[in-house]
Scaffold this active site. Structure first.
Site, PDB file in Angstrom:
ATOM      1  N   ASP A  59     -23.638  62.116  10.566  1.00 27.44           N
ATOM      2  CA  ASP A  59     -24.703  61.458  12.314  1.00 27.44           C
ATOM      3  C   ASP A  59     -25.927  61.714  11.708  1.00 27.44           C
ATOM      4  OD1 ASP A  59     -22.157  61.573  13.250  1.00 27.44           O
ATOM      5  OD2 ASP A  59     -22.815  62.649  13.962  1.00 27.44           O
ATOM      6  N   GLU A 242     -19.051  60.973  22.613  1.00 31.09           N
ATOM      7  CA  GLU A 242     -20.113  62.174  21.747  1.00 31.09           C
ATOM      8  C   GLU A 242     -21.502  61.415  21.601  1.00 31.09           C
ATOM      9  OE1 GLU A 242     -17.388  63.239  18.301  1.00 31.09           O
ATOM     10  OE2 GLU A 242     -17.844  61.204  17.244  1.00 31.09           O
TER      11      GLU A 242
HETATM   12  C1  FRU Z   1     -19.991  62.041  15.461  1.00 28.55           C
HETATM   13  C2  FRU Z   1     -19.357  63.357  14.997  1.00 28.55           C
HETATM   14  C3  FRU Z   1     -20.238  64.244  16.065  1.00 28.55           C
HETATM   15  C4  FRU Z   1     -20.565  65.529  15.249  1.00 28.55           C
HETATM   16  C5  FRU Z   1     -20.894  65.485  14.339  1.00 28.55           C
HETATM   17  C6  FRU Z   1     -19.374  66.482  13.460  1.00 28.55           C
HETATM   18  O1  FRU Z   1     -19.917  61.535  13.868  1.00 28.55           O
HETATM   19  O2  FRU Z   1     -17.969  63.513  15.582  1.00 28.55           O
HETATM   20  O3  FRU Z   1     -19.725  64.289  17.541  1.00 28.55           O
HETATM   21  O4  FRU Z   1     -21.378  66.875  15.963  1.00 28.55           O
HETATM   22  O5  FRU Z   1     -19.856  64.739  14.186  1.00 28.55           O
HETATM   23  O6  FRU Z   1     -19.618  65.794  11.885  1.00 28.55           O
END
Ligand code: FRU
Length: 539
Positions: A59, A242
């Site tokens: 992300d 998320e």
């Molecule tokens: C989304 C996610 C988030 C988390 C991150 C961990 O792609 O699963 O929810 O914070 O990646 O790398």
């Protein structure tokens, strides 16, 4: 149709005008040294997009604009090309196009991974972290305690903050972390997106809490109280809600302001795996209330998608864009949890999408977000070809007429929707190995499509090339518009002025060097078309 096309070519290309123009030179790079010397010339390496200097990325995190620089942080594991202990990688840009890699901004300690989050400029120094009368930069992220997770109990995610007083170059974790402890037994409690709510003079943060999101508020970024919950019973619910984002946005051409709420969920994408849905409504400082018209589209599992392709996930928007600029700019992660750990790139893995401006329009169907690639990308143009009045039936190879390889190119095409066409039309990239990638419109389904089922290496995943992705058209106009960016191993389609978006990646074993226009099951008429050769933002 003329004789040549009837007997020799199943396709007629009536007018092609080719011209070459030089775009302005890229700006001087920012002063800091890159984190390491990198060539950005590996196989499949993207040239128009941000990708990490080496190893793993997921992300985008903590994006903001400050003192002439766009900051991009990202989920990063510098020791491997698969996901692992999360750090915040860091890059800056003066134009959203050319990125300068900087040293890792935030490291995990022992078992505490630094998961996704956001960052803001604390203009009034409400946190007290500022020095010398300058506003501190404050990042808020999830502390994911791997050791605690192993012990069980589901309380291993909480929210912490860190600050910087040197234009984001170094970050200090707050000693009072976590600022929002896990409420107890909530396994998924993460991805804080903090904003300054100007009307109420308060900090507000959106947090993913299982399959809904919550809003909390604070006077100083340190003491937080819960405000409200959003999402139960609305939209798609196949995964954790998320990486939320909440922001005010003006309805284009009016003085009306609405609020948008973005929700990333995995799985849930209509084409499989990770996807981004959104909601439009109002925020009164406590509750987000969905717009009554919009609500009709998100009942009983129905959702409104920001991008229908399989490879735009965890997208959030930049904070603190100056009012004189006024844009709401999003970048996403150009991959999908279905296969992100296995895509055939070893030295580096995964990238960010092109930055897109989000525009809110009031359409016949209600409020909708449109996406438009940021105008700064025009800097990369260094050659053009115009195609006018072209009738297409079957396949036409336009590679020679184009005069440059389509590997790095931008297309702006307008097709007149034919009465009789029952099949598909669009663009096909291919190579000497007969590997193909197609993007276009499927008239029988009233949907745009992205077809990577024969696009090269598919071996790393069962689902990567198993199906053609579809995106339902929302406009009814006779003219179908497609703006497309190709970058070595990716495609981004902004159809009908950005009302429908698709982002997808592919891995041909040799570069795609040939380009065809095609129409099946009838004729398609290309009324306008321009192609641009794009230069690398990295070399
Ligand atoms: C989304 C996610 C988030 C988390 C991150 C961990 O792609 O699963 O929810 O914070 O990646 O790398």
């Amino acid at each position: 149709m003329n004789r040549l096309s009837t007997f020799l070519l199943p396709v007629l290309l009536s007018t092609v005008i080719l011209s070459c123009k030089n775009a302005p030179a890229p700006p001087a790079p920012v002063a800091e040294k890159p984190v390491q010397a990198v060539g950005y010339d590996e196989k499949h390496r993207l040239q128009l997009h941000f990708s990490p200097p080496a190893k793993w990325m997921n992300d985008p995190n903590g994006m903001f604009f400050y003192e002439g620089e766009w900051h991009l942080f990202y989920q990063h594991y510098p020791d491997s090309s698969v996901w692992g202990p999360m750090h915040w990688g860091h890059a800056v840009s003066t134009d959203l196009v050319h990125w300068q890699n900087l040293p890792i901004a935030i490291y995990p300690d022992s078992s505490k991974f630094i998961f996704s989050g956001s960052a803001v400029i604390d203009w009034k120094n409400t946190s007290g972290f500022g020095t010398d009368g300058k506003p501190p930069l404050v990042a808020m992220f999830t502390i994911h305690d791997q050791a605690l997770e192993k012990k069980g109990g589901n309380s291993h995610e909480s929210q912490g903050i860190a600050f910087s007083n040197d234009r984001g170059r170094t970050w200090t974790k707050f000693t009072g972390n976590p600022v929002i402890p896990n409420p107890g037994g909530v396994a998924d409690f993460r991805d804080p997106k903090v904003i300054w709510d100007e009307a109420r003079a308060q900090w507000v943060v959106a947090i993913a809490v299982g399959q809904h999101d919550e809003l909390w508020h604070s006077p100083d970024l340190k003491k937080w109280t819960k405000l409200s919950e959003f999402g139960t019973g609305l939209g798609a619910h196949d995964g954790v809600w998320e990486c939320p984002d909440i922001f005010p946005i003006k309805v284009v051409g009016t003085e009306e302001t609405k609020w948008a709420w973005l929700v990333n969920l995995n799985p849930g994408n209509p084409n499989g795996g990770s996807g981004t849905q959104y909601f439009i409504g109002d925020f009164d400082g406590k509750n987000f209330t969905i717009d009554p018209d919009f609500a009709k589209n998100v009942q009983k599992g129905k959702a409104v998608w920001l991008d229908w392709g399989k490879d735009n996930y965890a997208g959030v928007t930049f904070s603190d864009v100056p009012k004189t600029d006024g844009r709401r700019i999003l970048m996403g992660w150009m991959s999908n949890w279905e296969y992100a750990n296995k895509v055939p790139t070893e030295a580096w893995r995964n990238a960010a999408t092109l930055p897109r401006e989000l525009i809110l329009k009031k359409t016949g169907a209600g409020y909708r977000l449109f996406s438009r690639p940021v105008k700064e990308l025009e800097k990369l143009r260094d050659g053009t070809a115009d195609f006018l009045g072209t009738e297409i039936a079957g396949q036409v190879d336009i590679t020679q007429k184009l005069g440059f390889a389509p590997t790095y190119s931008e297309w702006s095409l307008e097709f007149e929707l034919p009465e009789k066409l029952v099949g598909r039309f669009g663009i096909e990239l291919s190579n000497a190995k007969n590997e193909k990638y197609r993007v276009g419109f499927d008239a029988s389904k009233n949907a745009f499509f992205s077809d990577r089922t024969k696009s090269g290496d598919l071996s790393f995943s069962k689902t990567f090339g198993s199906k053609i992705s579809l995106a339902t058209r929302s406009e009814t106009a006779k003219t179908v518009k497609m703006r497309v960016f190709f970058d070595n191993s990716s495609m981004e389609l902004f159809a009908d002025d950005g009302s429908v978006v698709m982002t997808e990646i592919f891995f041909p074993t040799d570069d795609f060097s040939k380009i065809n226009l095609f129409a099946e099951g009838g004729k398609a008429v290309l009324t306008k078309g321009t192609a641009y050769r794009l230069r690398s933002a990295w070399r």
